[in-house]
Design an enzyme around this catalytic site. Structure first.
Site, PDB file in Angstrom:
ATOM      1  N   LYS A  13       0.827  -1.214   0.000  1.00 30.34           N
ATOM      2  CA  LYS A  13       0.000   0.000   0.000  1.00 30.34           C
ATOM      3  C   LYS A  13       0.864   1.267   0.000  1.00 30.34           C
ATOM      4  CE  LYS A  13      -1.960  -1.090   3.925  1.00 30.34           C
ATOM      5  NZ  LYS A  13      -1.266  -2.375   4.224  1.00 30.34           N
ATOM      6  N   ARG A 127      11.589  -5.209   5.173  1.00 24.74           N
ATOM      7  CA  ARG A 127      11.250  -3.807   4.847  1.00 24.74           C
ATOM      8  C   ARG A 127      12.193  -2.836   5.553  1.00 24.74           C
ATOM      9  NH1 ARG A 127       5.162  -1.767   5.402  1.00 24.74           N
ATOM     10  NH2 ARG A 127       5.340  -2.559   7.533  1.00 24.74           N
ATOM     11  N   ARG A 160      11.413  -0.886  11.052  1.00 24.79           N
ATOM     12  CA  ARG A 160      10.348  -0.588  12.016  1.00 24.79           C
ATOM     13  C   ARG A 160      10.350  -1.625  13.138  1.00 24.79           C
ATOM     14  NH1 ARG A 160       4.931   0.368   8.543  1.00 24.79           N
ATOM     15  NH2 ARG A 160       4.106  -0.797  10.313  1.00 24.79           N
TER      16      ARG A 160
HETATM   17  P1  ADP Z   1       1.367  -1.557   7.450  1.00 25.95           P
HETATM   18  O1  ADP Z   1       1.897  -0.602   6.418  1.00 25.95           O
HETATM   19  O2  ADP Z   1       2.353  -2.622   7.774  1.00 25.95           O
HETATM   20  O3  ADP Z   1       0.016  -2.099   7.065  1.00 25.95           O
HETATM   21  P2  ADP Z   1       0.800   0.782   9.023  1.00 25.95           P
HETATM   22  O4  ADP Z   1       2.025   1.610   8.938  1.00 25.95           O
HETATM   23  O5  ADP Z   1      -0.335   1.146   8.162  1.00 25.95           O
HETATM   24  O6  ADP Z   1       1.191  -0.755   8.797  1.00 25.95           O
HETATM   25  O7  ADP Z   1       0.294   0.733  10.533  1.00 25.95           O
HETATM   26  C1  ADP Z   1       1.187   0.480  11.603  1.00 25.95           C
HETATM   27  C2  ADP Z   1       0.405   0.356  12.899  1.00 25.95           C
HETATM   28  O8  ADP Z   1      -0.286   1.591  13.157  1.00 25.95           O
HETATM   29  C3  ADP Z   1      -0.680  -0.717  12.917  1.00 25.95           C
HETATM   30  O9  ADP Z   1      -0.165  -1.998  13.261  1.00 25.95           O
HETATM   31  C4  ADP Z   1      -1.611  -0.162  14.002  1.00 25.95           C
HETATM   32  O10 ADP Z   1      -1.087  -0.376  15.291  1.00 25.95           O
HETATM   33  C5  ADP Z   1      -1.565   1.339  13.722  1.00 25.95           C
HETATM   34  N1  ADP Z   1      -2.609   1.764  12.749  1.00 25.95           N
HETATM   35  C6  ADP Z   1      -2.409   2.256  11.501  1.00 25.95           C
HETATM   36  N2  ADP Z   1      -3.571   2.546  10.907  1.00 25.95           N
HETATM   37  C7  ADP Z   1      -4.556   2.203  11.789  1.00 25.95           C
HETATM   38  C8  ADP Z   1      -5.981   2.227  11.756  1.00 25.95           C
HETATM   39  N3  ADP Z   1      -6.665   2.673  10.666  1.00 25.95           N
HETATM   40  N4  ADP Z   1      -6.655   1.791  12.855  1.00 25.95           N
HETATM   41  C9  ADP Z   1      -5.999   1.366  13.946  1.00 25.95           C
HETATM   42  N5  ADP Z   1      -4.665   1.286  14.037  1.00 25.95           N
HETATM   43  C10 ADP Z   1      -3.930   1.708  12.975  1.00 25.95           C
HETATM   44  P1  ADP Z   2       2.212  -1.861   3.202  1.00 27.28           P
HETATM   45  O1  ADP Z   2       2.200  -0.354   3.191  1.00 27.28           O
HETATM   46  O2  ADP Z   2       0.995  -2.453   2.545  1.00 27.28           O
HETATM   47  O3  ADP Z   2       2.443  -2.432   4.562  1.00 27.28           O
HETATM   48  P2  ADP Z   2       4.793  -1.596   1.805  1.00 27.28           P
HETATM   49  O4  ADP Z   2       4.474  -0.745   0.630  1.00 27.28           O
HETATM   50  O5  ADP Z   2       5.493  -0.964   2.934  1.00 27.28           O
HETATM   51  O6  ADP Z   2       3.433  -2.352   2.314  1.00 27.28           O
HETATM   52  O7  ADP Z   2       5.608  -2.868   1.268  1.00 27.28           O
HETATM   53  C1  ADP Z   2       6.087  -3.873   2.167  1.00 27.28           C
HETATM   54  C2  ADP Z   2       7.494  -4.309   1.725  1.00 27.28           C
HETATM   55  O8  ADP Z   2       7.411  -5.022   0.485  1.00 27.28           O
HETATM   56  C3  ADP Z   2       8.452  -3.150   1.490  1.00 27.28           C
HETATM   57  O9  ADP Z   2       9.736  -3.571   1.892  1.00 27.28           O
HETATM   58  C4  ADP Z   2       8.405  -2.933  -0.032  1.00 27.28           C
HETATM   59  O10 ADP Z   2       9.641  -2.421  -0.550  1.00 27.28           O
HETATM   60  C5  ADP Z   2       8.140  -4.336  -0.551  1.00 27.28           C
HETATM   61  N1  ADP Z   2       7.272  -4.362  -1.745  1.00 27.28           N
HETATM   62  C6  ADP Z   2       6.191  -3.570  -1.999  1.00 27.28           C
HETATM   63  N2  ADP Z   2       5.608  -3.900  -3.173  1.00 27.28           N
HETATM   64  C7  ADP Z   2       6.328  -4.944  -3.668  1.00 27.28           C
HETATM   65  C8  ADP Z   2       6.235  -5.753  -4.878  1.00 27.28           C
HETATM   66  N3  ADP Z   2       5.248  -5.531  -5.773  1.00 27.28           N
HETATM   67  N4  ADP Z   2       7.135  -6.721  -5.052  1.00 27.28           N
HETATM   68  C9  ADP Z   2       8.120  -6.939  -4.129  1.00 27.28           C
HETATM   69  N5  ADP Z   2       8.261  -6.228  -2.981  1.00 27.28           N
HETATM   70  C10 ADP Z   2       7.390  -5.239  -2.752  1.00 27.28           C
END
Ligand code: ADP
Ligand code: ADP
Ligand code: ZN
Length: 216
Positions: A13, A127, A160
């Site tokens: 995302k 990541r 992270r």
């Molecule tokens: P990821 O990219 O791995 O999906 P995020 O960076 O979006 O993770 O979120 C990291 C953490 O922040 C989540 O594990 C949660 O603790 C909190 N968080 C983020 N967005 C939300 C949300 N919409 N509702 C509740 N907690 C959230």
């Molecule tokens: P999210 O926000 O959904 O948690 P991220 O965009 O942070 O996910 O992506 C998670 C990890 O996977 C990061 O280390 C990123 O560089 C890698 N990644 C994202 N998209 C791809 C892809 N299409 N193929 C391989 N690795 C990816």
């Protein structure tokens, strides 16, 4: 254009959001980034959020909804916005509908990035994030040109604290129990579009781009 990116942690995302917002010139609203920034500054919000984020649990709805309500009131959201990681519960989705309809707005597209659970663990544990600009890399799948250094700004990369194997398990369980039900919510509204998030980063961007431009 008002867009939501959905998908489990590690689906891509944030990576796709960076690319799409620069193309469409709309703000990228990430609740995860908002919490991390508050946590690193040690604000009251950050202190509260940390209790949940550090355990891999969702932050309570009332806190999270308040942040998004304030952010969506800013002028730069008038021409559109991209929500990344919000909503994550049915209550958040209902609150979002209320916030938007109160100002005559609504969601245009919900893009769901699909990635198998087995691959998510490798994505998340490898990541790396830039300390200065927040850009996302991966030690194997999306390497920076120089190890540990951001291509875009030269900032140093960090891991992270919730991207450990143990926390990832909890986060994926939270996704399945609380966030996955939202897919039916948006599907019933006819807004949900699925994109295979296991493709190359460029290919994923291409498909999202076509969907948003109404060509797919
Ligand atoms: P990821 O990219 O791995 O999906 P995020 O960076 O979006 O993770 O979120 C990291 C953490 O922040 C989540 O594990 C949660 O603790 C909190 N968080 C983020 N967005 C939300 C949300 N919409 N509702 C509740 N907690 C959230
Ligand atoms: P999210 O926000 O959904 O948690 P991220 O965009 O942070 O996910 O992506 C998670 C990890 O996977 C990061 O280390 C990123 O560089 C890698 N990644 C994202 N998209 C791809 C892809 N299409 N193929 C391989 N690795 C990816
Ligand atoms: Zn950077």
């Amino acid at each position: 254009m008002n867009v939501i990116f959905m998908g489990p942690p590690g689906a891509g995302k944030g990576t796709q959001a960076e690319r799409i917002v620069s193309e469409f010139g709309i703000p990228h609203i990430s609740t995860g980034d908002a919490f991390r920034s508050a946590m690193s500054q040690g604000t009251p919000l950050g202190v509260e959020a940390k209790k949940f984020v550090d355990q891999g649990l969702l932050v309570p709805d009332e806190i999270t909804i308040g942040i998004v309500r304030d952010r969506l009131a800013h002028d730069d959201c008038k021409r559109g916005f991209l929500l990344d990681g919000f909503p994550r519960t049915i209550s958040q989705a209902e609150a979002l509908d209320e916030i938007l309809s109160a100002s005559g707005r609504g969601i245009d597209h919900v893009i769901n990035l699909t990635v198998d659970r087995g691959l998510l663990l490798a994505r998340l544990t490898g990541r790396r994030i830039c300390k200065s600009c927040g850009s996302t890399y991966h030690v194997l799948f999306n390497q920076p040109k120089a190890e540990g250094v951001c291509d875009k700004c030269g900032g140093s990369l960090y891991q992270r604290s919730d991207d450990t194997e143990e926390k990832v398990g909890t986060r994926l369980d939270e996704y399945v129990s609380k966030t996955a039900p939202l897919l039916a919510f948006y599907s019933e509204q006819g807004k949900l579009r699925e994109v295979d998030g296991e493709q190359e980063i460029e290919a994923v961007t291409g498909q999202i781009d076509s969907l948003l431009r109404g060509q797919a």
